[in-house]
Design a protein around this motif. Structure first.
Motif, PDB file in Angstrom:
ATOM      1  N   ASP A 148     -33.313  42.070 -38.032  1.00 48.68           N
ATOM      2  CA  ASP A 148     -31.909  42.500 -38.087  1.00 48.68           C
ATOM      3  C   ASP A 148     -31.465  42.804 -39.518  1.00 48.68           C
ATOM      4  O   ASP A 148     -30.552  43.612 -39.725  1.00 48.68           O
ATOM      5  CB  ASP A 148     -30.992  41.422 -37.508  1.00 48.68           C
ATOM      6  N   GLN A 149     -32.089  42.133 -40.487  1.00 49.81           N
ATOM      7  CA  GLN A 149     -31.654  42.223 -41.880  1.00 49.81           C
ATOM      8  C   GLN A 149     -32.651  42.981 -42.762  1.00 49.81           C
ATOM      9  O   GLN A 149     -32.709  42.762 -43.975  1.00 49.81           O
ATOM     10  CB  GLN A 149     -31.443  40.811 -42.446  1.00 49.81           C
ATOM     11  N   LEU A 150     -33.428  43.864 -42.175  1.00 49.42           N
ATOM     12  CA  LEU A 150     -34.439  44.585 -42.964  1.00 49.42           C
ATOM     13  C   LEU A 150     -33.810  45.394 -44.093  1.00 49.42           C
ATOM     14  O   LEU A 150     -34.397  45.511 -45.177  1.00 49.42           O
ATOM     15  CB  LEU A 150     -35.264  45.495 -42.064  1.00 49.42           C
ATOM     16  N   ASP A 151     -32.637  45.954 -43.882  1.00 42.18           N
ATOM     17  CA  ASP A 151     -31.981  46.718 -44.954  1.00 42.18           C
ATOM     18  C   ASP A 151     -31.746  45.838 -46.174  1.00 42.18           C
ATOM     19  O   ASP A 151     -32.043  46.225 -47.311  1.00 42.18           O
ATOM     20  CB  ASP A 151     -30.646  47.285 -44.469  1.00 42.18           C
ATOM     21  N   LEU A 152     -31.212  44.648 -45.928  1.00 40.95           N
ATOM     22  CA  LEU A 152     -30.921  43.715 -47.014  1.00 40.95           C
ATOM     23  C   LEU A 152     -32.198  43.265 -47.713  1.00 40.95           C
ATOM     24  O   LEU A 152     -32.273  43.227 -48.949  1.00 40.95           O
ATOM     25  CB  LEU A 152     -30.162  42.503 -46.459  1.00 40.95           C
ATOM     26  N   LEU A 153     -33.218  42.936 -46.936  1.00 37.23           N
ATOM     27  CA  LEU A 153     -34.463  42.453 -47.516  1.00 37.23           C
ATOM     28  C   LEU A 153     -35.174  43.550 -48.306  1.00 37.23           C
ATOM     29  O   LEU A 153     -35.707  43.306 -49.393  1.00 37.23           O
ATOM     30  CB  LEU A 153     -35.372  41.921 -46.409  1.00 37.23           C
ATOM     31  N   GLU A 154     -35.169  44.744 -47.770  1.00 38.02           N
ATOM     32  CA  GLU A 154     -35.803  45.869 -48.468  1.00 38.02           C
ATOM     33  C   GLU A 154     -35.138  46.124 -49.811  1.00 38.02           C
ATOM     34  O   GLU A 154     -35.817  46.349 -50.824  1.00 38.02           O
ATOM     35  CB  GLU A 154     -35.723  47.112 -47.582  1.00 38.02           C
ATOM     36  N   ALA A 155     -33.831  46.055 -49.823  1.00 40.39           N
ATOM     37  CA  ALA A 155     -33.092  46.321 -51.057  1.00 40.39           C
ATOM     38  C   ALA A 155     -33.306  45.231 -52.105  1.00 40.39           C
ATOM     39  O   ALA A 155     -33.105  45.467 -53.300  1.00 40.39           O
ATOM     40  CB  ALA A 155     -31.601  46.454 -50.747  1.00 40.39           C
ATOM     41  N   ALA A 156     -33.719  44.041 -51.677  1.00 39.61           N
ATOM     42  CA  ALA A 156     -33.889  42.921 -52.605  1.00 39.61           C
ATOM     43  C   ALA A 156     -35.219  42.957 -53.350  1.00 39.61           C
ATOM     44  O   ALA A 156     -35.416  42.195 -54.297  1.00 39.61           O
ATOM     45  CB  ALA A 156     -33.764  41.601 -51.838  1.00 39.61           C
ATOM     46  N   VAL A 157     -36.129  43.824 -52.940  1.00 45.24           N
ATOM     47  CA  VAL A 157     -37.437  43.923 -53.595  1.00 45.24           C
ATOM     48  C   VAL A 157     -37.432  45.142 -54.515  1.00 45.24           C
ATOM     49  O   VAL A 157     -37.232  46.265 -54.054  1.00 45.24           O
ATOM     50  CB  VAL A 157     -38.558  44.049 -52.550  1.00 45.24           C
ATOM     51  N   PRO A 158     -37.633  44.952 -55.802  1.00 41.28           N
ATOM     52  CA  PRO A 158     -37.590  46.084 -56.736  1.00 41.28           C
ATOM     53  C   PRO A 158     -38.533  47.214 -56.329  1.00 41.28           C
ATOM     54  O   PRO A 158     -39.726  46.991 -56.090  1.00 41.28           O
ATOM     55  CB  PRO A 158     -38.016  45.442 -58.065  1.00 41.28           C
ATOM     56  N   GLY A 159     -37.983  48.412 -56.214  1.00 39.76           N
ATOM     57  CA  GLY A 159     -38.783  49.587 -55.940  1.00 39.76           C
ATOM     58  C   GLY A 159     -39.188  49.793 -54.498  1.00 39.76           C
ATOM     59  O   GLY A 159     -39.913  50.746 -54.188  1.00 39.76           O
ATOM     60  N   ALA A 171     -47.139  48.027 -54.753  1.00 39.68           N
ATOM     61  CA  ALA A 171     -46.263  48.604 -55.775  1.00 39.68           C
ATOM     62  C   ALA A 171     -46.146  50.108 -55.647  1.00 39.68           C
ATOM     63  O   ALA A 171     -45.219  50.707 -56.193  1.00 39.68           O
ATOM     64  CB  ALA A 171     -46.788  48.236 -57.167  1.00 39.68           C
ATOM     65  N   THR A 172     -47.070  50.722 -54.913  1.00 39.58           N
ATOM     66  CA  THR A 172     -47.042  52.179 -54.728  1.00 39.58           C
ATOM     67  C   THR A 172     -47.174  52.497 -53.251  1.00 39.58           C
ATOM     68  O   THR A 172     -47.479  51.632 -52.426  1.00 39.58           O
ATOM     69  CB  THR A 172     -48.195  52.848 -55.493  1.00 39.58           C
ATOM     70  N   GLY A 173     -46.938  53.749 -52.919  1.00 39.37           N
ATOM     71  CA  GLY A 173     -47.099  54.192 -51.543  1.00 39.37           C
ATOM     72  C   GLY A 173     -45.775  54.330 -50.821  1.00 39.37           C
ATOM     73  O   GLY A 173     -44.747  53.781 -51.241  1.00 39.37           O
ATOM     74  N   SER A 174     -45.799  55.074 -49.725  1.00 37.46           N
ATOM     75  CA  SER A 174     -44.603  55.280 -48.926  1.00 37.46           C
ATOM     76  C   SER A 174     -44.948  55.136 -47.452  1.00 37.46           C
ATOM     77  O   SER A 174     -46.124  54.995 -47.095  1.00 37.46           O
ATOM     78  CB  SER A 174     -44.033  56.681 -49.194  1.00 37.46           C
TER      79      SER A 174
END
Length: 315
Positions: A115-126, A44-47
Motif C-alpha cells: 500500500d505504501q510503495l510510493d512512500l518507500l520508493e521515494a525514501a531510497v536515494p535514486g 544502484a542502476t537499472g530501470s
C-alpha cells in the motif's frame, strides 16, 4: 567441461552491480502497537526493477537473510524486508494479546508495504521511477514462507475466529517458499499443535499463484511427525503452476540463507546457498515474465549433473 560436469551454480547471471540499502524506514500501522520497520535494498542502476517482499523466519528481522537479499538486489530486484512482531528485536511477550494472531499481523505487514510503495520508493536515494509495480513477488523462509503463502492464496484456520479467510493479494504475481510448513492436523507434533496454532489447519487448495517451493531432504523439524517430506506439501497440495527444488543434505537453514554469521545454521554450505541464490533468481525472472533462459538453464544443469546438489520438478 562436459554437460555432466555442469551444476546450477554455473548458470550464467549478470555481473552484480552495486546496491543501495536503506534501513530502517518506519511505517505507521494503526492497531499494530509498533511501527513497521522496513529495509529496502536495490541496485544502484537499472530501470523497470521487479520487487521481492521477503518475510523472515520466526525471531529474525530486517537485518537477516543477507545472502539472499544482497544477491537479488545486486542482480536486478528491489528487495523489501519487514521486521515482523515476532522478531527478537521487538521482544513481544508471550502473553501479549497480539501473539495468537501473530501470523495475521505478518500478512498485514506485507500488505501495508504494498500500500505504501510510493512512500518507500521515494525514501531510497535514486530509486524513484525505477520500480516495476506490475512485477511483484512474495518470498519467505520458515514462518515467513507461510506468510508469503497467505499472500499467494494459502488459507489458515484463524485460532481466534476459527474461520479461514482469503488473504491473497492480486498485486503479487509469483512466490518463493523456503522450508515452509506443510499440512496440519495429525501431521503436527504435540509441541506444534499446542504452541503454533496457525499450523493446525492450512488449506493449500486455493494457492494458485506460480510458486517455487524449496525444501531440504534433511530438514527434520520438530513441527511434524512426517519428517522432511512435510516441507514439500506446499508443492504437492497446491494447484496451478508450481516447481519444487529439493536440496540434498539440507537442513532448515538450507546451508546458511538466514545470514552470513547466523549461529543456528547447522548445515553451513556456501555452494548450497549459491545454488539457492541462482535458482530463485532464475525462477522469479521466469515466473514474472522477464525471461525464461535462466530458469531453463538451471533445470537443465541440475538434471545433467553427475553429482547434483538437488533436483527440480514442476507441474
Amino acid at each position: 567441461m562436459t554437460a555432466s560436469d555442469v551444476t546450477a551454480t554455473d548458470v550464467a547471471v549478470p555481473v552484480p552491480v552495486p546496491i543501495v540499502s536503506v534501513k530502517p524506514l518506519v511505517l505507521e500501522v494503526p492497531g499494530r502497537g509498533e511501527g513497521l520497520r522496513v529495509r529496502i535494498s536495490a541496485p544502484a542502476t537499472g530501470s523497470e526493477l521487479p520487487v521481492i517482499v521477503f518475510s523472515h523466519g520466526f525471531g529474525s528481522s530486517l537485518n537477516g537473510y543477507g545472502p539472499l537479499a544482497d544477491f537479488w538486489a545486486a542482480h536486478g530486484f528491489v528487495v523489501i524486508q519487514p521486521t515482523h512482531l515476532d522478531s527478537r528485536t521487538v521482544g513481544l511477550p508471550q502473553d501479549d494479546p497480539r501473539t495468537p494472531r501473530i501470523w495475521r499481523f505478518r500478512v498485514q505487514d506485507v500488505k501495508r508495504i504494498l500500500d505504501q510503495l510510493d512512500l518507500l520508493e521515494a525514501a531510497v536515494p535514486g530509486l524513484s521511477g525505477r520500480v516495476d509495480r506490475s512485477r511483484i513477488a512474495a518470498a519467505g523462509h520458515s514462518f515467513g514462507g507461510q506468510t508469503a503463502g497467505n499472500l499467494l492464496g494459502l488459507r489458515v484456520l484463524d485460532p481466534v475466529s476459527r474461520n479461514t479467510e482469503d488473504l491473497s493479494d492480486s498485486r503479487i504475481k509469483a512466490g518463493v517458499l523456503l522450508a515452509t510448513a506443510g499440512r496440519g492436523g495429525d501431521d503436527l507434533t504435540p509441541f506444534a499443535a499446542e504452541n503454533l496454532p496457525w499450523l493446525k489447519g492450512p488449506d493449500f487448495a486455493h494457492m494458485t499463484t506460480p510458486t517455487l517451493v524449496v525444501a531440504g531432504d534433511k530438514d527434520d523439524m520438530r513441527m511434524s511427525v512426517r519428517g522432511p517430506e512435510w516441507l514439500a506439501d506446499p508443492y504437492h497440495l497446491s494447484p496451478g503452476r508450481k516447481s519444487l527444488l529439493t536440496l540434498f543434505g539440507a537442513e532448515h537453514s538450507l546451508g546458511g540463507i538466514a545470514g552470513y554469521e547466523v549461529r543456528e545454521t547447522t548445515d553451513e554450505n556456501p555452494e548450497r546457498v549459491a545454488l539457492i541464490q541462482r535458482v530463485t533468481w532464475a525462477y522469479l525472472r521466469h515466473a514474472l515474465g522477464i525471461e525464461d533462459a535462466g530458469w531453463t538453464a538451471a533445470r537443465q544443469a541440475l538434471s545433467e549433473s553427475v553429482a547434483p546438489m538437488g533436483r527440480i520438478e514442476s507441474k
